[in-house]
Design a protein around this motif. Structure first.
Motif, mmCIF file in Angstrom:
data_model
loop_
_atom_site.group_PDB
_atom_site.id
_atom_site.type_symbol
_atom_site.label_atom_id
_atom_site.label_comp_id
_atom_site.label_asym_id
_atom_site.label_seq_id
_atom_site.Cartn_x
_atom_site.Cartn_y
_atom_site.Cartn_z
ATOM 1 N N LEU A 1 -17.742 38.760 -34.264
ATOM 2 C CA LEU A 1 -18.291 38.128 -35.460
ATOM 3 C C LEU A 1 -19.787 38.360 -35.507
ATOM 4 N N PHE A 2 -20.325 38.599 -36.693
ATOM 5 C CA PHE A 2 -21.770 38.625 -36.876
ATOM 6 C C PHE A 2 -22.180 37.361 -37.595
ATOM 7 N N GLY A 3 -23.209 36.712 -37.107
ATOM 8 C CA GLY A 3 -23.651 35.471 -37.729
ATOM 9 C C GLY A 3 -24.482 34.710 -36.735
ATOM 10 N N GLY B 1 -14.785 47.750 -40.227
ATOM 11 C CA GLY B 1 -14.994 47.394 -38.824
ATOM 12 C C GLY B 1 -14.689 48.489 -37.826
ATOM 13 N N LYS B 2 -14.527 49.715 -38.303
ATOM 14 C CA LYS B 2 -14.192 50.819 -37.399
ATOM 15 C C LYS B 2 -15.289 51.053 -36.370
ATOM 16 N N SER B 3 -16.502 51.194 -36.889
ATOM 17 C CA SER B 3 -17.604 51.458 -35.954
ATOM 18 C C SER B 3 -17.767 50.298 -34.982
ATOM 19 N N THR B 4 -17.704 49.100 -35.521
ATOM 20 C CA THR B 4 -17.880 47.941 -34.658
ATOM 21 C C THR B 4 -16.836 47.942 -33.550
ATOM 22 N N LEU B 5 -15.631 48.347 -33.873
ATOM 23 C CA LEU B 5 -14.572 48.359 -32.858
ATOM 24 C C LEU B 5 -14.938 49.301 -31.709
ATOM 25 N N GLY C 1 -10.079 53.481 -42.227
ATOM 26 C CA GLY C 1 -10.252 52.243 -42.959
ATOM 27 C C GLY C 1 -11.385 52.408 -43.951
ATOM 28 N N LEU C 2 -11.437 51.492 -44.912
ATOM 29 C CA LEU C 2 -12.500 51.578 -45.903
ATOM 30 C C LEU C 2 -13.838 51.287 -45.241
ATOM 31 N N SER C 3 -14.905 51.607 -45.959
ATOM 32 C CA SER C 3 -16.240 51.317 -45.465
ATOM 33 C C SER C 3 -16.380 49.814 -45.213
ATOM 34 N N GLY D 1 -16.589 38.814 -40.160
ATOM 35 C CA GLY D 1 -15.595 39.136 -39.145
ATOM 36 C C GLY D 1 -15.432 40.640 -39.075
ATOM 37 N N ALA D 2 -16.286 41.281 -38.291
ATOM 38 C CA ALA D 2 -16.259 42.747 -38.263
ATOM 39 C C ALA D 2 -15.022 43.255 -37.524
ATOM 40 N N VAL D 3 -14.657 42.567 -36.438
ATOM 41 C CA VAL D 3 -13.414 42.883 -35.736
ATOM 42 C C VAL D 3 -12.675 41.578 -35.538
HETATM 43 N N1 LIG Z 1 -25.473 44.449 -36.549
HETATM 44 C C1 LIG Z 1 -24.776 43.894 -37.549
HETATM 45 N N2 LIG Z 1 -25.146 42.689 -38.043
HETATM 46 C C2 LIG Z 1 -24.460 42.109 -39.044
HETATM 47 N N3 LIG Z 1 -23.385 42.633 -39.612
HETATM 48 C C3 LIG Z 1 -22.944 43.817 -39.162
HETATM 49 C C4 LIG Z 1 -23.631 44.511 -38.116
HETATM 50 N N4 LIG Z 1 -22.976 45.669 -37.877
HETATM 51 C C5 LIG Z 1 -21.945 45.695 -38.736
HETATM 52 N N5 LIG Z 1 -21.917 44.582 -39.503
HETATM 53 C C6 LIG Z 1 -20.925 44.256 -40.528
HETATM 54 O O1 LIG Z 1 -19.669 44.371 -39.952
HETATM 55 C C7 LIG Z 1 -18.756 44.926 -40.866
HETATM 56 C C8 LIG Z 1 -18.102 46.132 -40.269
HETATM 57 O O2 LIG Z 1 -19.071 47.135 -40.116
HETATM 58 P P1 LIG Z 1 -18.749 48.563 -39.509
HETATM 59 O O3 LIG Z 1 -20.024 49.309 -39.423
HETATM 60 O O4 LIG Z 1 -17.978 48.400 -38.267
HETATM 61 O O5 LIG Z 1 -17.835 49.201 -40.644
HETATM 62 P P2 LIG Z 1 -17.231 50.662 -40.699
HETATM 63 O O6 LIG Z 1 -15.790 50.485 -40.855
HETATM 64 O O7 LIG Z 1 -17.732 51.482 -39.575
HETATM 65 O O8 LIG Z 1 -17.842 51.186 -42.062
HETATM 66 P P3 LIG Z 1 -18.378 52.645 -42.424
HETATM 67 O O9 LIG Z 1 -17.159 53.428 -42.795
HETATM 68 O O10 LIG Z 1 -19.240 52.396 -43.614
HETATM 69 O O11 LIG Z 1 -19.093 53.192 -41.258
HETATM 70 C C9 LIG Z 1 -19.533 45.239 -42.125
HETATM 71 O O12 LIG Z 1 -19.296 44.206 -43.050
HETATM 72 C C10 LIG Z 1 -20.951 45.234 -41.674
HETATM 73 O O13 LIG Z 1 -21.765 44.784 -42.718
#
Ligand SMILES: Nc1ncnc2c1ncn2[C@@H]1O[C@H](COP(=O)(O)OP(=O)(O)OP(=O)(O)O)[C@@H](O)[C@H]1O
Ligand SMILES: [Mg+2]
Lengths: 340, 665
Positions: free
Chosen positions: A15-17, A67-71, A62-64, A43-45
């Motif tokens: 979670l980010f917050g 949460g892919k990168s966060t995972l 997954g869409l932009s 809730g990124a993941v």
């Molecule tokens: N450091 C951070 N602080 C706050 N929120 C974040 C942070 N990093 C990511 N997020 C949020 O977490 C969610 C998931 O982000 P993430 O970058 O994992 O998405 P993604 O699937 O990789 O998207 P993309 O395809 O655009 O790369 C998004 O809503 C993003 O705004």
């Protein structure tokens, strides 16, 4: 524990917050989407569990913002997960000390970034040998190793160039060479080709497949592009709003999507390159034809044969006839069932 | 496929309805009420106009006593604080002495001559070539040649010695402070406001405590210089570390960097450009301080200039001032070029000698010049007979010019002073302080929230309580008058530059150059033309502080998106309508930031104008210097900083709100 599981994630949360841990506890470890919104948390993941098997290519889509990168940043511990469990090679990754983590990154993980992350002040050679330098490898040794990697990605002759002098595709080759320099077990790639134009991208995908044939790494690969996913994946995981909606083989994702979201991803999928004969055959063995095709053949490979034949083909699997395929099934397989 | 975006629309707050909130009353009305109440209050109580002396908190004298104690008696267990300062001074004296040996004195203990001036001139040229190419090489060498030919060499080298020694200290300390602040939130929360305060405090105020602790001379100047020049460096370090792209930091982490490796091998090299700009700032601040430090007995060009000004030898002052300008511009150009120096791709794979061609050629120049110096003394030190000076001629010229123009200028000056400035000053002095406190609070609350309002009110109140109200008001009066004129001059020039790209280049180049001059310089023409008085002060401030108003106006206008302007054109706006209705309103937040800068520079100039007589806070600092009235000097300096901070917070608050409304970032 399954021996061929390389990475094991269970109930992973990020979670980010303002105070994610406390918030998660407050909601019994499982807040709803509404609760997250109300508390001002992202809730990124959310509660993601999956395994990555040794030697497989797992593609995450997954869409932009899903949460892919966060995972994968959680798995590589660039982000600390808020809750959950994570094992790497059977060892607890979440409670690894800083020193252990550095050790793991130095020897077992490699990562390629979407926007390359090259060090602007170093030339190609010293970018590639950077991780080896961090390990304290002797100069000659690390230079030799780096040159080997540069040759592998086809950049020989550009060793003395600086990142700013290279094209996007070449920069990403440097990124790939750098991530491979330590000979990692697991290779993370976060949209490695999406900053490149289509022609270069196709070239890099082929390059990647060629590399993987040689290297046989365990790979977690993020992409937006379903065609790219199919080209590369052993399995595809589809994420939505931080949750893993479906994790399956490409064929199953196409043929049995769990919901509309997943179906939408697969809508324009080239069925002929994904679906196998086994998936479209009729189970009864009443085939008159003496010709047979294999159940694991892609339908695109046998379509011409089947469509030009008056009689259905027998489908063989493991030396036994398991069903039959005629024109009707083939057309359904290629273009989807009638009336859809 | 649509993907439901979670809406985070705020729910209407029910508790806002029943009673009228302060935020709903227009600011002007609030002001009107405050003014009325303030006037009523001052009619009832004289203390609202002039805070009674007996109620002034004697913090100034406490500080003075404290510093006297520190300088004389303080100590723990046999070690006196004085020993510490003496030790520090000795420590700094060594490198300074060596710099002086090398630059102009000759190494006394070893009986070696100094580096010949010819070698230094050519050496700086070579440095210029290394950093920025041929043009810079000639420019840099030319600048130094001026110093030699006009007989300013020894004094220039004295000044330069302070710069050369102070810069590494300030850079290293600033680097560590910046890294430390960037690493720990807590450190940042302490250090950051401290830097704000330090950067808003004028140079001169630094000299006051230093004099008490370290006495007069080069070393105290050096110490004041290091302390003064450090915050900009630390700021740049923090900025550099913050702006390293996260992909690069993460690539470093994934390469298995330890935190230390990450910092030194990844982040610092990646942030090098901003770090180098920090070094540039340090160099410029150091020079400015080294010049002003002549007030505490530092020798060098600054001291010569000070003497010339005091004796009204304006011709000499012009030559010396030009010398300082030369040093400033050369140092600025070289450090800037160094910061922006592209990687020398061509040098890759060339021979060792080619890659080290600059160092080698300097070595050669050094050897040859030292050998020549053995034969021809002129190569070592340019004899007086071979220098030129137009001091007396210039003096006559200036005097003639001043006499000719004085007939015109004097009536104008007197008219402006009597009819405009003095009434304005009297008006300012008649404003009761509670009105100011309340208005600052109301404005702060509206523009930037409760915290800022409290801070601003607190600062104004502190000025009242510690007995600096009157000089502070006089300061504000001078600064405000100057800033208004700055705006009237700067904004139109900025607009002009925006409208005609042909003039933009020279104007921006002139602005760049003017900004490198140490503030001291601007006194020369002012004294020449206006002698002394309020108008002279205002013009000096004006000369120094107009640049940001021009620059930000130009940049603010340039940053307006093309579509906005095109939309205005297609809607049929005349150029004038376009300017007034579209361009200026959109660029206004940026312009306000420029005005903010102008105010800051004006405040720092106020301290300098004390030299030509004034009754403001600058004068308080200036007078504290010889009388060792440390508390008064420091507090006056901090009062200037307080005024600056109040102005800064209010303007930034306004600009941020406005930018948000306009949707620009
Ligand atoms: N450091 C951070 N602080 C706050 N929120 C974040 C942070 N990093 C990511 N997020 C949020 O977490 C969610 C998931 O982000 P993430 O970058 O994992 O998405 P993604 O699937 O990789 O998207 P993309 O395809 O655009 O790369 C998004 O809503 C993003 O705004
Ligand atoms: Mg991403």
């Amino acid at each position: 524990m399954n021996s061929d599981v390389k990475i094991r994630c269970r109930n992973l949360w990020k979670l980010f917050g303002p105070q994610p841990e406390a918030f998660l506890q407050e909601h019994g470890g499982h807040p709803t989407s509404e609760a997250l919104d109300e508390g001002g948390y992202i809730g990124a993941v959310r509660d993601v569990s999956f395994d990555v098997h040794d030697g497989e290519i797992l593609v995450i889509m997954g869409l932009s913002g899903s949460g892919k990168s966060t995972l994968i940043r959680c798995i590589s511990r660039l982000n600390d997960p808020t809750a959950g469990q994570m094992d790497f090679d059977g060892k607890d990754l979440l409670n690894a000390t800083d020193a252990e983590l550095i050790e793991i990154r130095r020897h077992k993980m490699g990562m390629v970034f979407q926007n390359f992350g090259l060090l602007p002040n170093r030339d190609v050679l010293s970018n590639v040998l950077f991780p080896l330098e961090m390990q304290g490898m002797a100069r000659d040794e690390r230079e030799a190793k780096a040159r080997e990697m540069i040759e592998l990605v086809g950049l020989t002759g550009r060793e003395a160039d600086f990142p700013a002098q290279l094209s996007g595709g070449q920069q990403q080759r440097v990124g790939i060479a750098r991530s491979l320099a330590v000979d990692p077990d697991v290779w993370f790639l976060d949209e490695p080709f999406s900053a490149l134009d289509p022609l270069i991208r196709a070239e890099m995908q082929d390059e990647f497949i060629r590399l993987q044939k040689v290297l046989k790494k365990t790979i977690v690969f993020i992409t937006h592009d379903f065609e790219e996913a199919i080209k590369l994946a052993d399995r595809i995981g589809i994420m939505k709003d931080g949750q893993m909606v479906q994790l399956d083989t490409p064929e199953n994702i196409v043929l049995n999507p769990v919901n509309d979201y997943v179906a939408e991803f697969a809508r324009n999928a080239p069925l002929d390159r994904i679906v196998t004969v086994g998936a479209i055959m009729l189970p009864e063995k009443g085939a008159e034809s003496s010709q047979s095709i294999d159940a694991s053949d892609l339908i695109g490979d046998v379509a011409r044969q089947v469509l030009s034949s008056e009689v259905p083909f027998a489908v063989a699997h493991g030396g036994k006839i398991v069903g039959s395929v005629g024109r009707e099934q083939m057309l359904d397989g290629l273009y989807g069932p009638e009336g859809q | 496929m649509t993907h439901p975006l979670q809406s985070t629309e705020p729910v209407a707050r029910p508790w806002a309805a029943p009673h009228l909130k302060l935020a709903q009353i227009p600011l002007l009305w609030q002001f009107a009420v405050i003014i009325a109440a303030g006037i009523a209050l001052s009619a009832l109580w004289g203390g609202a106009l002039r805070w009674p002396d007996i109620w002034v908190i004697p913090l100034a004298s406490w500080i003075t006593t404290f510093f006297e104690w520190l300088g004389n008696d303080a100590g723990i267990g046999g070690y006196e604080f004085r020993d510490l300062t003496r030790f520090l001074a000795d420590l700094l004296k060594q490198p300074l002495r060596w710099a002086e040996y090398v630059l102009y004195r000759g190494v006394r203990p070893l009986d070696l001559p100094p580096v010949p001036w010819v070698a230094i001139v050519i050496g700086v040229g070579i440095l210029g070539h290394w950093a920025g190419g041929r043009k810079l090489a000639f420019f840099a060498a030319g600048g130094l040649l001026y110093l030699a030919v006009f007989g300013l060499w020894r004094d220039s080298m004295r000044t330069l010695a302070i710069v050369v020694v102070a810069v590494p200290f300030a850079v290293v300390i600033g680097l560590w402070l910046g890294i430390w602040a960037e690493k720990s939130r807590r450190a940042a929360s302490v250090v950051s406001p401290m830097f704000d305060l330090m950067q808003a405090t004028p140079h001169m105020a630094y000299l006051v405590p230093v004099v008490i602790l370290f006495g007069f001379g080069q070393v105290p100047a050096l110490i004041a210089t290091v302390v003064f020049a450090m915050p900009p460096m630390a700021r740049c370090v923090m900025l550099a570390l913050q702006t390293v792209p996260s992909a690069i930091t993460e690539a470093g982490k994934m390469s298995g960097c330890t935190p230390r490796q990450l910092l030194w091998k990844v982040q610092i090299p990646a942030g090098k450009r901003i770090l180098m700009l920090g070094v540039n700032q340090v160099v410029m601040q150091t020079l400015a301080m080294a010049v002003i430090a002549s007030l505490v007995g530092a020798t060098g060009l600054g001291q010569k200039l000070l003497t010339s000004l005091q004796q009204l030898k304006l011709g000499a002052a012009v030559e010396q001032g030009l010398g300082i300008v030369m040093i400033a511009v050369v140092l600025d150009r070289i450090t800037q070029a160094w910061a922006n120096r592209p990687t020398d791709y061509a040098a890759r794979g060339r021979s060792w000698a080619y890659r080290h061609r600059h160092a080698l050629s300097f070595g050669a120049v050094l050897v040859v010049s030292v050998l020549l110096a053995g034969i021809f003394k002129e190569v070592s030190v340019l004899p007086k007979g071979m220098t030129v000076t137009f001091g007396t001629q210039l003096d006559d010229a200036v005097r003639w010019f001043a006499k000719e123009t004085y007939g015109v200028i004097q009536p104008v000056r007197d008219f402006i002073t009597v009819n405009m400035l003095i009434p304005l000053r009297n008006f300012f002095l008649a404003v009761p302080w509670p009105i100011v406190v309340a208005m600052v609070g109301a404005a702060g609350l509206r523009l930037a929230g409760r915290g800022t309002a409290m801070l601003c009110m607190g600062l104004v109140l502190a000025i009242v309580l510690f007995g600096f109200w009157e000089p502070a008001v006089l300061t504000v009066y001078l600064v405000l008058s100057a800033v208004i004129i700055c705006i009237c001059i700067g904004v139109p020039i900025g607009i002009w530059a925006f409208r005609s790209p042909r003039v933009a280049r020279p104007i921006m180049a002139i602005c760049d150059t003017l900004q490198t001059f140490p503030s001291f310089i601007y006194l020369i023409p002012v004294i020449m033309l206006l002698k002394v008085g309020d108008l002279a002060n205002i013009v000096a401030i004006l000369a120094y502080a107009t640049v940001p108003a021009i620059r930000y106006t130009y940049l603010g206008l340039k940053r307006i998106p093309d579509v906005t302007i095109e939309a205005a054109i297609t809607n049929g706006a005349t150029p004038m309508q376009r300017l007034l209705k579209v361009e200026l309103p959109v660029a206004l937040p940026e312009i306000m930031l420029g005005i903010n800068q102008t105010i800051m520079m004006a405040l720092s100039m106020v301290a300098i104008t004390a030299l030509i007589g004034s009754r403001d806070l600058g004068q308080e600092i200036y007078r504290a210097l010889p009388t060792a009235d440390t508390g008064r000097g420091i507090l006056a300096g901090l009062a200037i900083a307080a005024i600056g901070i109040v102005a800064d917070r209010l303007i930034q608050g306004w600009a941020n709100t406005r930018k948000k409304q306009l949707g620009v970032k």
